[in-house]
Design an enzyme around this catalytic site. Structure first.
Site, PDB file in Angstrom:
ATOM      1  N   ALA A  36      12.433  11.772  -6.593  1.00  0.00           N
ATOM      2  CA  ALA A  36      11.290  11.610  -6.398  1.00  0.00           C
ATOM      3  C   ALA A  36      10.670  11.312  -7.573  1.00  0.00           C
ATOM      4  CB  ALA A  36      10.840  12.701  -5.511  1.00  0.00           C
ATOM      5  N   LYS A  53       5.016  13.283  -2.713  1.00  0.00           N
ATOM      6  CA  LYS A  53       6.521  13.495  -3.485  1.00  0.00           C
ATOM      7  C   LYS A  53       6.797  12.106  -2.573  1.00  0.00           C
ATOM      8  CE  LYS A  53      10.556  16.064  -3.602  1.00  0.00           C
ATOM      9  NZ  LYS A  53      11.062  17.433  -3.342  1.00  0.00           N
ATOM     10  N   ASP A 147      17.660  27.857  -4.902  1.00  0.00           N
ATOM     11  CA  ASP A 147      17.123  27.488  -6.371  1.00  0.00           C
ATOM     12  C   ASP A 147      15.766  28.007  -7.025  1.00  0.00           C
ATOM     13  OD1 ASP A 147      17.838  25.738  -8.472  1.00  0.00           O
ATOM     14  OD2 ASP A 147      16.803  23.944  -7.736  1.00  0.00           O
TER      15      ASP A 147
END
Length: 570
Positions: A36, A53, A147
């Site tokens: 992105a 994005k 994450d």
């Protein structure tokens, strides 16, 4: 065919959602990651500025790539929490997928970490509490983020944390389900993920432990120079907590970084730990992005030391007016030379690569707005024949470096004053309450401020005063000099700024981010990583200014005038 070999379509200037009828104007480039590119986008109807994005469909050819994108959108659109990046919608055309998100103008905790390294404990509590509240919400919704890292923890204009990037997130479908996918970021990855034993919510707790350690210590707990060694240390649970970390913080880190997942606290239990007892600031100022705040409660290595004991003072910031701090060589992020040596090495490495001798077709690739400077000098006036140099920072705070090597700073709220003596000791007052010995200097400060406001053009955006600004600390002008072609200004946080007289271009160099911001003659800001310019090359104009900067830096390094004005150079 690799990603760079795939021909990319031009991203349109106007983004159209045909289903909702919404239109957005594409604005400032914010950065890129994975597939992105991110831009500021403005809603035509509401005029709200958001983040777009944008993912090229040409990169989403494999089934698992499309599936991952669908999963990310599906999970993120279901979320609504104060500490999760807001999801405003998504749409697509024949070439791109567009995800519309809340704009987090203050970037992420990664940029904060790069500029500051170790944070103070009250700041760490402030950020960790918000992150944990967000993770409790995610876990209650049966979502594992997988994450959590500094780069995925974003900051809005109010310095509030927002958890983002759900590209690796997953939903737990039934009680006791263990996920098997090997995913995460090396410094934050849990041992059960590496061991492929199956994992669940506890991997987020592990990552949060790594975040807590990194914020307090200034480096990740298991970081080494090689992936193999990092993974080995994670599996062996091999890390060391320095002595300066408080007992309550040590206890929480050890619990969160427990090798056995079932022994780690849940996010909710972590929030209830003793670490969150005591003082937590309600708000933080934007100056925290570059300088440690001045809490009455604390005395840390990353701050000019107040006389109050770290745990023993209950003074409020208001009660600090008129209080004095001791001189402390660690006021410049623990760099005895104010990062000059570091910057000189970075510039030498870049210049030795002859960046302008290569065709800089990829200068856009080197652009990295995440490394934009937080504070720079937007106005200045030289009155050294009588008093000194007055200047204004981009947040509307003002300062004067007097001819006698003392300094006075007026904060952006127009209320708080900081006086720095020749020996670098600090005193804090208000614009209405200060000792008689400062009457003349405060009068001059007001004169400089009024003159710059009325007569000088500002070279950058303003930052409006906010709640929490009473805790702010500013970098000060350490030294400066003029040449025939430029004025060279060096701030105490390591920022080197050079304003060129002939064409009004400017460069702002930040050694902590390893970056240069080039402000061209049209006042357009572009920030580049020096390492990326080394890789991709740069235009002759910028290369020339960077060579000039290295020469000026040599003068600064060799000068014995470490805290005031250096005599005019030819």
């Amino acid at each position: 065919m690799s990603k760079k070999d795939i021909p990319m379509k031009e991203i349109p200037e106007i983004l159209c959602d045909d289903n909702s009828g919404k239109r957005y104007t594409r604005g400032r480039f914010l950065g890129k990651g994975g597939f992105a590119k991110c831009f500021e986008i403005t809603d035509h109807e509401t005029k709200e500025t958001l983040a777009g994005k944008i993912v090229p469909k040409a990169l989403l050819v494999k089934p698992h790539q499309k599936e991952k994108m669908t999963q990310e959108i599906s999970l993120h659109r279901s979320l609504n929490h104060d500490h999760v990046v807001g999801f405003h919608g998504f749409f697509e055309d024949k070439d791109f997928v567009y995800i519309v998100l809340e704009l987090c103008k203050r970037r992420s905790l990664m940029e904060l970490y790069k500029r500051r390294k170790a944070l103070t404990e009250p700041e760490t509590k402030y950020y960790m509490k918000q992150i944990l509240l967000g993770v409790v919400y995610l876990h209650d919704k049966k979502i594992i983020h997988r994450d959590i890292k500094l780069g995925n923890l974003f900051l809005n204009n109010e310095m509030e944390v927002k958890i983002g990037d759900f590209g690796l997130a997953t939903k737990v479908d039934f009680e006791g389900e263990r996920k098997k996918t090997l995913c995460g970021t090396p410094n934050y990855i849990a041992p059960e993920v590496l061991g492929k034993k199956g994992h669940s919510f506890e991997v987020d707790t592990w990552s949060l432990g790594c975040v807590l350690y990194t914020l307090l210590v200034g480096k990740p707990p298991f970081e080494t120079s090689t992936l193999k060694e990092t993974y080995s240390r994670i599996k062996k649970n091999e890390y060391r907590i320095p002595h300066h970390v408080s007992p309550a913080a040590k206890t929480l880190i050890k619990r969160m970084l427990c090798n056995e997942p079932s022994s780690r606290p849940s996010a909710k239990e972590a929030l209830e730990s003793d670490f969150f007892n005591g003082y937590i600031p309600h708000k933080l100022p934007t100056t925290c992005l570059t300088m440690a705040p001045r809490f009455p409660e604390m005395q840390t290595q990353s701050q000019r030391k107040p006389l109050q004991d770290i745990n023993g003072s209950d003074n409020t910031p208001a009660q600090m007016a008129g209080k004095k701090s001791e001189p402390n060589e660690i006021c410049n992020n623990e760099s005895p030379d104010f990062h000059m040596g570091e910057l000189f090495e970075q510039l030498t490495k870049l210049i030795d690569s002859n960046p302008s001798h290569r065709n800089p077709v990829n200068m856009d690739e080197a652009e990295d707005p995440a490394a934009n400077p937080v504070l720079w000098i937007s106005k200045w006036v030289d009155y050294t024949d009588k008093y000194g140099l007055g200047y204004q920072l981009c947040d509307n705070s003002n300062g004067v470096l007097f001819n006698d090597s003392t300094r006075i700073l007026l904060y952006a709220n127009g209320e708080h004053i900081e006086y720095i003596d020749k020996d670098m000791s600090e005193s804090y007052y208000t614009i209405r309450t200060y000792p008689d010995m400062l009457v003349k200097k405060v009068t001059l400060l007001k004169y400089f401020r009024n003159y710059m406001s009325e007569h000088l053009l500002k070279a950058g955006a303003s930052m409006a005063p906010k709640e929490g600004d009473q805790l702010a600390r500013l970098p000060f002008l350490r030294t400066w000099f003029r040449t025939r072609s430029a004025i060279v200004l060096h701030l105490s946080n390591g920022t080197l700024q050079i304003n060129f007289f002939a064409d009004h271009t400017k460069i702002i160099l930040c050694p902590l981010m390893g970056a240069v911001t080039y402000i061209d003659d049209n006042r357009k800001f572009r920030t580049y990583r020096l390492s990326s310019l080394e890789k991709y090359g740069c235009c002759k104009e910028l290369a020339h200014r960077l060579r000039y900067a290295r020469t000026m830096l040599e003068k600064l390094k060799t000068s014995r005038a470490s805290t005031a004005r250096i005599k005019d150079q030819s």
